[in-house]
Scaffold this motif. Structure first.
Motif, PDB file in Angstrom:
ATOM      1  N   SER A   9       0.914  -1.313   0.164  1.00 35.15           N
ATOM      2  CA  SER A   9       0.138  -0.048  -0.002  1.00 35.15           C
ATOM      3  C   SER A   9       0.857   1.200  -0.064  1.00 35.15           C
ATOM      4  O   SER A   9       0.736   2.270  -0.729  1.00 35.15           O
ATOM      5  N   ASP A  10       1.959   1.210   0.653  1.00 35.45           N
ATOM      6  CA  ASP A  10       2.753   2.405   0.683  1.00 35.45           C
ATOM      7  C   ASP A  10       3.584   2.764  -0.630  1.00 35.45           C
ATOM      8  O   ASP A  10       3.701   3.719  -0.898  1.00 35.45           O
ATOM      9  N   LEU A  11       3.876   1.473  -1.111  1.00 31.78           N
ATOM     10  CA  LEU A  11       4.548   1.482  -2.370  1.00 31.78           C
ATOM     11  C   LEU A  11       3.673   2.323  -3.562  1.00 31.78           C
ATOM     12  O   LEU A  11       4.125   3.033  -4.367  1.00 31.78           O
ATOM     13  N   ILE A  12       2.433   1.835  -3.512  1.00 30.95           N
ATOM     14  CA  ILE A  12       1.466   2.327  -4.574  1.00 30.95           C
ATOM     15  C   ILE A  12       1.276   3.828  -4.169  1.00 30.95           C
ATOM     16  O   ILE A  12       1.298   4.653  -5.062  1.00 30.95           O
ATOM     17  N   ALA A  13       1.191   4.226  -3.017  1.00 32.18           N
ATOM     18  CA  ALA A  13       1.106   5.794  -2.513  1.00 32.18           C
ATOM     19  C   ALA A  13       2.205   6.483  -2.944  1.00 32.18           C
ATOM     20  O   ALA A  13       2.315   7.534  -3.389  1.00 32.18           O
ATOM     21  N   GLY A  14       3.176   5.791  -2.959  1.00 32.82           N
ATOM     22  CA  GLY A  14       4.717   6.470  -3.186  1.00 32.82           C
ATOM     23  C   GLY A  14       4.618   6.648  -4.795  1.00 32.82           C
ATOM     24  O   GLY A  14       5.010   7.808  -5.592  1.00 32.82           O
ATOM     25  N   SER A  18       5.281  10.200  -7.128  1.00 33.80           N
ATOM     26  CA  SER A  18       6.375  10.299  -7.906  1.00 33.80           C
ATOM     27  C   SER A  18       5.989  10.420  -9.436  1.00 33.80           C
ATOM     28  O   SER A  18       6.473  10.881 -10.433  1.00 33.80           O
ATOM     29  N   ALA A  19       4.828   9.490  -9.618  1.00 34.94           N
ATOM     30  CA  ALA A  19       4.404   9.401 -11.035  1.00 34.94           C
ATOM     31  C   ALA A  19       2.889   9.452 -11.410  1.00 34.94           C
ATOM     32  O   ALA A  19       2.373   8.229 -11.734  1.00 34.94           O
ATOM     33  N   GLY A  33      -4.548   5.864 -14.046  1.00 37.05           N
ATOM     34  CA  GLY A  33      -3.002   6.125 -13.483  1.00 37.05           C
ATOM     35  C   GLY A  33      -2.928   6.042 -11.897  1.00 37.05           C
ATOM     36  O   GLY A  33      -3.804   5.710 -11.422  1.00 37.05           O
ATOM     37  N   TYR A  34      -1.513   5.978 -11.647  1.00 41.97           N
ATOM     38  CA  TYR A  34      -1.105   5.781 -10.262  1.00 41.97           C
ATOM     39  C   TYR A  34      -1.924   6.550  -9.100  1.00 41.97           C
ATOM     40  O   TYR A  34      -2.454   6.245  -7.998  1.00 41.97           O
ATOM     41  N   ALA A  35      -2.116   7.814  -9.557  1.00 37.48           N
ATOM     42  CA  ALA A  35      -2.810   8.846  -8.738  1.00 37.48           C
ATOM     43  C   ALA A  35      -4.462   8.545  -8.653  1.00 37.48           C
ATOM     44  O   ALA A  35      -4.851   8.234  -7.333  1.00 37.48           O
ATOM     45  N   LEU A 222       2.838  -3.953  -9.504  1.00 36.03           N
ATOM     46  CA  LEU A 222       2.447  -2.720  -8.866  1.00 36.03           C
ATOM     47  C   LEU A 222       3.653  -2.348  -7.714  1.00 36.03           C
ATOM     48  O   LEU A 222       3.901  -1.070  -7.717  1.00 36.03           O
ATOM     49  N   ALA A 223       4.289  -3.218  -7.276  1.00 35.58           N
ATOM     50  CA  ALA A 223       5.467  -2.725  -6.419  1.00 35.58           C
ATOM     51  C   ALA A 223       6.482  -1.825  -7.139  1.00 35.58           C
ATOM     52  O   ALA A 223       7.087  -1.229  -6.538  1.00 35.58           O
ATOM     53  N   ALA A 224       6.669  -2.150  -8.531  1.00 38.00           N
ATOM     54  CA  ALA A 224       7.756  -1.694  -9.177  1.00 38.00           C
ATOM     55  C   ALA A 224       7.153  -0.325  -9.879  1.00 38.00           C
ATOM     56  O   ALA A 224       7.851   0.334 -10.642  1.00 38.00           O
ATOM     57  N   GLY A 225       5.832  -0.277  -9.835  1.00 36.53           N
ATOM     58  CA  GLY A 225       5.474   0.948 -10.614  1.00 36.53           C
ATOM     59  C   GLY A 225       4.969   0.684 -11.956  1.00 36.53           C
ATOM     60  O   GLY A 225       4.924   1.774 -12.733  1.00 36.53           O
ATOM     61  N   GLY A 226       4.853  -0.555 -12.489  1.00 38.85           N
ATOM     62  CA  GLY A 226       4.612  -0.978 -13.789  1.00 38.85           C
ATOM     63  C   GLY A 226       3.091  -0.898 -14.062  1.00 38.85           C
ATOM     64  O   GLY A 226       2.229  -0.246 -13.301  1.00 38.85           O
ATOM     65  N   THR A 227       2.712  -1.144 -15.317  1.00 39.75           N
ATOM     66  CA  THR A 227       1.254  -1.098 -15.694  1.00 39.75           C
ATOM     67  C   THR A 227       0.795  -2.716 -15.868  1.00 39.75           C
ATOM     68  O   THR A 227       1.377  -3.577 -16.349  1.00 39.75           O
ATOM     69  N   LEU A 228      -0.483  -2.668 -15.290  1.00 37.28           N
ATOM     70  CA  LEU A 228      -1.218  -3.919 -15.197  1.00 37.28           C
ATOM     71  C   LEU A 228      -2.090  -3.878 -16.550  1.00 37.28           C
ATOM     72  O   LEU A 228      -2.932  -2.980 -16.485  1.00 37.28           O
TER      73      LEU A 228
END
Length: 513
Positions: A9-14, A18-19, A33-35, A222-228
């Motif tokens: 959950s913290d990684l997704i918030a990060g 950032s992106a 998007g992530y936001a 999701l942990a790496a900030g990639g796209t599903l």
């Protein structure tokens, strides 16, 4: 063990900070998007909090793949809760049993979950939320908190807080509730660099979201900030089209999916040059099939061996080990895997034994089943506990693990142990065999005897001739009693062959051998 883990959950918030506009989830024409994902997760967590649910509680989800499914799962985690992903393909009776066993505060349902499921839960204090308009329950959009109230804080978790409760497939008995902690999951998604994930990764998810197979690819992305990139339902042609159109870099597939994709006559017409890595898990690809994937499909191939329960796992980097394609690789760093015999002692080198494993990536326990939890334990002479997998295997001279089959699937004929995978490997070497399953059936003479069920790739295959061909290449005690041609093999939703059903159907039709 250290409790210093990073929570998903913290990684997704990060990533949202950032992106914010980087695509997190794509399904059809919908792009999140992530936001936006992070805000939706906040709203789901806030709705759960509003309903009085919190740390230590669970939500159950029975639905097909959707953005809402993912948001509900992640919202539960953010609120300190655990998710219980249920197989929508299960019967109403089975689903009722899993729901009562897990005791969720909320049940989220969506197609294709049977509409009758909530009707059988009268008297239970469970709030039903519908992800599909035609199903009963509070509508998703109306249930979601309009916005996460400013300053609302969610409970902090520790490494041993429950992350999910997953029910086993039940291919070898009644489904069991497998409890994973945040520590367990962090052990998976912390391997993003090893597995080739980064913020540019595009992971195509084509297996159901309730499956641990799916989650092993979903969470690292999701942990790496990639796209599903989600598929509502697997289709080989649609998979290839999405791969080309979205420049997919990663995919987790089960063997039957690889077979269906590669069997398409138009496979080679698709541009799959964006692929970095494919992952196969759940069951095993033959050495010949791995070779075909490597020869025809750009990018590497990794095979994972391990159970949903965890314990010990292996990884085969197939692209780096072309002479080891008949194996499932070496133990993962930090995973201690041993082989034990019927007497409970470790077997000598080169011998077949049951796989037992120990690592940080182990389930906490079977929910409400201390008896099964204890039965799954093997204790080494030094008092250290390992998890019994029920799989039979041997190590080669280089430390690569060779799977011989399930202990329950092993055929004991005339006092000799016969491993179905050995017979299946021989049959798969015939150019007219597309797929095969070998099972044991009762025999008045031998106790058990092997029978093969073959899916041919040619209409003029002669079953008796194929059996004779195989028996000429098998040891005397391995020889097939019978070989039946089939249009398909019975499988569960993840493509695992239901061997008990094949054996039962054969006996019902022919009697004991």
């Amino acid at each position: 063990m250290s409790d210093e883990i990073v929570f998903l959950s913290d990684l997704i918030a990060g990533h949202a900070r950032s992106a914010p506009d980087r695509p997190a989830v794509i399904l059809g024409d919908r792009r999140i998007g992530y936001a936006e994902l992070d805000a939706l997760v906040d709203r789901a967590a806030a709705a759960l909090r509003r309903d009085g649910a919190g740390r230590g509680d669970r939500i159950a989800i029975c639905a097909g793949s959707s953005v809402e499914y993912l948001v509900a799962f992640l919202g539960a985690l953010r609120n300190g809760m655990a998710a219980v992903p249920l197989p929508a393909s299960a019967s109403v009776e089975q689903l009722h049993g899993m729901i009562r066993d897990s005791g969720p505060t909320h049940l989220l349902i969506g197609a294709p979950c049977p509409a009758e499921v909530p009707e059988g839960l009268t008297g239970a204090d469970i709030r039903v939320v519908s992800l599909s308009p035609q199903l009963p329950g509070d509508a998703w959009e109306g249930w979601l908190s309009p916005r996460s109230p400013a300053g609302l804080s969610f409970p902090r978790m520790d490494a041993d807080t429950e992350f999910n409760l997953i029910y086993s497939s039940g291919t070898t008995g009644a489904p069991k509730g497998i409890v994973h902690s945040h520590r367990f999951r962090a052990g998976v998604y912390s391997q993003t660099q090893l597995l080739g994930f980064d913020s540019d990764a595009v992971m195509l998810i084509s297996t159901p979201l309730y499956s641990n197979t799916t989650l092993t690819g979903l969470f690292p992305t999701l942990a790496a900030g990639g796209t599903l990139l989600l598929m509502e339902k697997f289709d080989a042609g649609a998979f290839l089209d999405l791969s080309e159109r979205h420049r997919v870099t990663h995919a987790v597939l089960v063997p039957v999916q690889f077979r269906r994709i590669l069997a398409r006559p138009d496979f080679d017409s698709f541009d799959l040059g964006s692929y970095r890595m494919k992952y196969v898990t759940s069951s095993y690809l033959s050495a010949e099939e791995k070779r075909e994937v490597l020869d025809r499909w750009p990018g590497g191939l990794i095979e994972f061996y391990g159970l949903t329960e965890g314990g010990g796992s292996t990884i085969l980097f197939a692209h780096d080990n072309p002479t080891k394609l008949h194996t499932v690789g070496r133990p993962v760093a930090g995973h201690d895997i041993r082989l034990v015999g019927e007497d409970g002692a470790e077997v000598s080198p080169g011998k077949v034994g049951e796989v037992v494993g120990r690592s940080a990536s182990s389930m906490t326990h079977y929910h409400n089943r201390p008896d099964l939890t204890e039965a799954a334990r093997w204790t080494a002479p030094d008092g250290v506990s390992y998890f019994r997998t029920g799989d039979l295997a041997r190590f080669d001279d280089d430390g690569f693990l060779i799977i011989c089959g399930r202990k329950k699937d092993m055929i004991i004929s005339g006092g000799f142990n016969i491993y179905p995978t050995d017979l299946e490997a021989v049959l798969l070497g015939h150019d007219q065999v597309a797929d095969v399953a070998v099972v044991g059936v009762p025999s008045t003479q031998w106790g058990e005897t092997p029978v093969a069920f073959v899916i041919p790739n040619s209409p003029d295959v002669d079953a008796d001739a194929l059996r004779d061909w195989a028996n000429a290449r098998l040891g005397r005690m391995q020889r097939l009693h019978a070989l039946a041609l089939a249009d398909e093999l019975p499988r569960n939703a993840l493509g695992k062959v239901l061997k008990a059903k094949l054996s039962e159907d054969f006996v019902n039709l022919h009697g004991a051998a």
